[in-house]
Design a protein around this motif. Structure first.
Motif, PDB file in Angstrom:
ATOM      1  N   VAL A  14       0.859  -1.179   0.000  1.00 33.84           N
ATOM      2  CA  VAL A  14       0.000   0.000   0.000  1.00 33.84           C
ATOM      3  C   VAL A  14       0.897   1.231   0.000  1.00 33.84           C
ATOM      4  O   VAL A  14       1.694   1.427   0.927  1.00 33.84           O
ATOM      5  CB  VAL A  14      -0.944   0.022   1.228  1.00 33.84           C
ATOM      6  CG1 VAL A  14      -1.829   1.255   1.197  1.00 33.84           C
ATOM      7  CG2 VAL A  14      -1.789  -1.242   1.282  1.00 33.84           C
ATOM      8  N   THR A  47      -3.461  -0.630   8.778  1.00 30.85           N
ATOM      9  CA  THR A  47      -3.651  -0.684   7.320  1.00 30.85           C
ATOM     10  C   THR A  47      -3.788  -2.129   6.850  1.00 30.85           C
ATOM     11  O   THR A  47      -4.631  -2.440   6.000  1.00 30.85           O
ATOM     12  CB  THR A  47      -2.469  -0.005   6.607  1.00 30.85           C
ATOM     13  OG1 THR A  47      -2.353   1.344   7.066  1.00 30.85           O
ATOM     14  CG2 THR A  47      -2.662  -0.006   5.095  1.00 30.85           C
ATOM     15  N   THR A  48      -2.994  -3.022   7.409  1.00 24.08           N
ATOM     16  CA  THR A  48      -3.078  -4.442   7.048  1.00 24.08           C
ATOM     17  C   THR A  48      -4.407  -5.030   7.500  1.00 24.08           C
ATOM     18  O   THR A  48      -5.061  -5.762   6.747  1.00 24.08           O
ATOM     19  CB  THR A  48      -1.906  -5.219   7.677  1.00 24.08           C
ATOM     20  OG1 THR A  48      -0.667  -4.665   7.216  1.00 24.08           O
ATOM     21  CG2 THR A  48      -1.964  -6.689   7.315  1.00 24.08           C
ATOM     22  N   ALA A  51      -7.298  -3.924   5.404  1.00 29.83           N
ATOM     23  CA  ALA A  51      -7.286  -4.494   4.052  1.00 29.83           C
ATOM     24  C   ALA A  51      -8.219  -5.700   3.960  1.00 29.83           C
ATOM     25  O   ALA A  51      -8.783  -5.984   2.896  1.00 29.83           O
ATOM     26  CB  ALA A  51      -5.862  -4.902   3.674  1.00 29.83           C
ATOM     27  N   GLU A  55     -10.800  -1.896   2.934  1.00 31.91           N
ATOM     28  CA  GLU A  55     -10.685  -0.471   3.247  1.00 31.91           C
ATOM     29  C   GLU A  55      -9.216  -0.040   3.174  1.00 31.91           C
ATOM     30  O   GLU A  55      -8.348  -0.687   3.769  1.00 31.91           O
ATOM     31  CB  GLU A  55     -11.230  -0.187   4.642  1.00 31.91           C
ATOM     32  CG  GLU A  55     -12.707  -0.464   4.805  1.00 31.91           C
ATOM     33  CD  GLU A  55     -13.576   0.587   4.138  1.00 31.91           C
ATOM     34  OE1 GLU A  55     -13.079   1.714   3.924  1.00 31.91           O
ATOM     35  OE2 GLU A  55     -14.727   0.279   3.798  1.00 31.91           O
ATOM     36  N   TYR A  56      -8.969   1.064   2.461  1.00 27.48           N
ATOM     37  CA  TYR A  56      -7.607   1.573   2.324  1.00 27.48           C
ATOM     38  C   TYR A  56      -7.610   3.091   2.500  1.00 27.48           C
ATOM     39  O   TYR A  56      -8.647   3.742   2.315  1.00 27.48           O
ATOM     40  CB  TYR A  56      -7.033   1.215   0.941  1.00 27.48           C
ATOM     41  CG  TYR A  56      -6.953  -0.268   0.693  1.00 27.48           C
ATOM     42  CD1 TYR A  56      -5.889  -1.016   1.189  1.00 27.48           C
ATOM     43  CD2 TYR A  56      -7.954  -0.929  -0.018  1.00 27.48           C
ATOM     44  CE1 TYR A  56      -5.815  -2.383   0.977  1.00 27.48           C
ATOM     45  CE2 TYR A  56      -7.896  -2.292  -0.237  1.00 27.48           C
ATOM     46  CZ  TYR A  56      -6.828  -3.021   0.259  1.00 27.48           C
ATOM     47  OH  TYR A  56      -6.770  -4.370   0.061  1.00 27.48           O
ATOM     48  N   ALA A  60      -4.684   5.816  -1.926  1.00 25.40           N
ATOM     49  CA  ALA A  60      -3.637   4.798  -1.826  1.00 25.40           C
ATOM     50  C   ALA A  60      -3.533   3.996  -3.120  1.00 25.40           C
ATOM     51  O   ALA A  60      -4.528   3.731  -3.800  1.00 25.40           O
ATOM     52  CB  ALA A  60      -3.927   3.861  -0.659  1.00 25.40           C
ATOM     53  N   VAL A  62      -2.663   0.321  -4.349  1.00 22.47           N
ATOM     54  CA  VAL A  62      -2.656  -0.991  -3.708  1.00 22.47           C
ATOM     55  C   VAL A  62      -2.320  -2.070  -4.725  1.00 22.47           C
ATOM     56  O   VAL A  62      -2.916  -2.121  -5.815  1.00 22.47           O
ATOM     57  CB  VAL A  62      -4.028  -1.299  -3.068  1.00 22.47           C
ATOM     58  CG1 VAL A  62      -3.998  -2.660  -2.368  1.00 22.47           C
ATOM     59  CG2 VAL A  62      -4.418  -0.200  -2.089  1.00 22.47           C
TER      60      VAL A  62
END
Length: 520
Positions: A14, A47-48, A51, A55-56, A60, A62
């Motif tokens: 990301v 963030t992980t 995912a 959701e980001y 971003a 990806v």
């Protein structure tokens, strides 16, 4: 996807503005297992985890694969009130979900079946007295109850994976133990749990697998037992070593046991810097805090502990003049302090300094950190601008903040860096009393340990300073000279830290210390 997994991430990257916040991350989540992601702030844990929900961050870029087996992914956020509609009762929020899953042709039977599903989900989320709770609004629930309602929503939706984001941040040991029990019960039902947490004690109690992240990458991944006993990566060993422990040296202001006379109480080295007499604080017509007497000596540290809502922060705000609706007296050097901050002299304002839990909210986002810290010396001590700036830079550097860092705006610093800056700003006033309100809550173990070490050293190095730690964290409280315990707005116990933690006299304190011992 692995046939035994209900969710899998493979080679996830990301990027935001060309910078990788998650880089080449892979993990597999099995049903009925708890996978914990740990690491410092900014390591990419959230963030992980998000995912898995698809959701980001906005804008971003990806790459990589994220696959989830049929069924929804539930999410329990750190602040559950943010995802509950404040205008609707809990019953309406849950029945909306349950009704969509009922296909019975008769309306009355659909309603009855939906209600049964709602009550079953609340029971699985360990919410007692569900009938009464259905009629309340989210703001009428505690944070722990809100968290369980969000969990019940995920269970109603039939989630096969639940992502729990920092579920124990800011919680006392008793509440942490209940969170552990709830998430364990979810896993026992065959649901995979992905736990994002700074709290290594909770991770130790819950996790089957541990994934250690740093700077957006996975540095180590292993079964929990091997991770605790034989960590392979140097960073993991550093992280696990960061848990605070009671130092072998004497706490600030204490007298070694072998130097005391038989039956002698633990004295402080200085005068009774701050005293509270007959304090009764109110919110509106409701009395929320009663404290007959409390003394904090110069050169010592007092930790104030208790569960959420026990009155800890109200006490701290009364001391600092931020809560004026109270009876009784707060005395500094036997002189009463005005109840309101606005009525205190410049010298009295400087004498009692307050460091807030949310350091980010305490800074103006449009001005460099150094300028805001220096202003304290000018405003409260009358220092010349050049002198104030030099003192501010020296204090900030002494707390581990580099010269180029302190010239940035607050938004460019991490939470731990801003907390150090907030501490530097308070110290520039040269206070007699420093009140720190949950200042290590939500920080990663390494940053937390560093800030605690610096705080505990203050009354040792400045014997005219009294330090007051408002904390849910008994590991932090164990480093203090004395501990005061609040429950339901009452001061129920106080004494030397070791005595309170090992031989508590009040049943609530005993419950609190047992829960702490069970987690550690």
């Amino acid at each position: 996807m692995d046939v035994n997994a209900v969710a899998e991430i493979k080679d996830l990257r990301v990027e935001i503005d060309g910078r990788a916040v998650v880089d080449n991350v892979s993990l597999s989540v099995a049903p009925g297992r708890i996978t914990a992601l740990v690491g410092p702030s900014g390591s990419g844990k959230t963030t992980t985890g998000l995912a898995l929900l698809g959701e980001y961050p906005p804008g971003a870029r990806v790459t990589g694969d994220v696959r989830v087996a049929e069924g929804l992914v539930g999410y329990v956020p750190q602040h559950p009130a943010a995802v509950l509609n404040p205008a609707r009762r809990i019953g309406a929020l849950l029945h909306d979900i349950a009704r969509r899953q009922v296909r019975h042709p008769r309306r009355s039977e659909r309603r009855a079946e939906a209600r049964e599903r709602v009550l079953a989900a609340l029971a699985q989320a360990q919410l007692p007295d569900a009938e009464a709770l259905l009629h309340r609004y989210p703001h009428q629930l505690s944070g722990g109850q809100q968290q369980r309602v969000v969990l019940a929503q995920a269970l109603l939706l039939g989630a096969r994976v639940v992502v729990a984001d920092e579920p124990t941040t800011g919680q006392d040991a008793l509440t942490k133990r209940r969170v552990v029990e709830r998430l364990s019960a979810v896993a026992e039902r065959g649901i995979a749990v992905v736990l994002l947490s700074h709290d290594l004690d909770v991770v130790r109690a819950l996790a089957d697998e541990v994934v250690v992240m740093r700077a957006g990458r996975v540095v180590e991944s292993a079964p929990a037992e091997r991770m605790w006993t034989a960590p392979a990566h140097p960073w993991t060993r550093t992280l696990l070593a960061a848990r605070p422990t009671t130092p072998p040296s004497t706490p600030p202001g204490d007298v070694p046991r072998d130097k005391r006379q038989a039956g002698e109480a633990t004295p402080g080295p200085g005068t009774p810097g701050l005293r509270v007499r007959g304090l009764a604080a109110r919110h509106g017509a409701t009395t929320v805090l009663r404290t007959a007497g409390l003394t904090v000596r110069s050169g010592t540290c007092l930790a104030v502990v208790g569960r959420s809502g026990s009155g800890k922060t109200t006490l701290a705000r009364c001391l600092a003049g931020l809560h004026r609706d109270h009876d009784g007296e707060v005395l500094l050097d036997d002189s009463p302090l005005p109840r309101s901050l606005r009525s205190r002299t410049r010298e009295q304002l400087a004498a009692v300094q307050y460091v807030f839990q949310d350091a980010r909210a305490a800074f103006d986002e449009h001005r460099p950190v150094l300028d805001q810290v220096a202003r304290t010396a000018s405003r409260l001590r009358g220092a010349a601008p050049a002198t104030a700036r030099a003192e501010a830079e020296a204090t900030l550097n002494g707390l581990g903040l580099a010269p180029d860092l302190v010239r940035r705006l607050p938004g460019q610093l991490s939470g731990g860096e801003l907390q150090r800056a907030a501490l530097a700003r308070a110290l520039l006033a040269r206070p007699r009393v420093l009140v720190c309100d949950e200042v290590t809550s939500g920080l990663d173990p390494i940053t937390r340990r560093d800030i605690l070490d610096r705080l505990i050293a203050l009354p040792r190095d400045h014997t005219d300073l009294a330090l007051i730690l408002i904390t849910h964290d008994l590991d932090a409280a164990a480093l203090a000279t004395r501990i005061a315990v609040l429950e339901a707005g009452e001061l129920i116990e106080q004494g030397p830290a070791h005595q309170v933690l090992t031989t508590p006299s009040h049943p609530f304190t005993a419950d609190l210390t047992r829960a702490w011992s069970a987690l550690t």
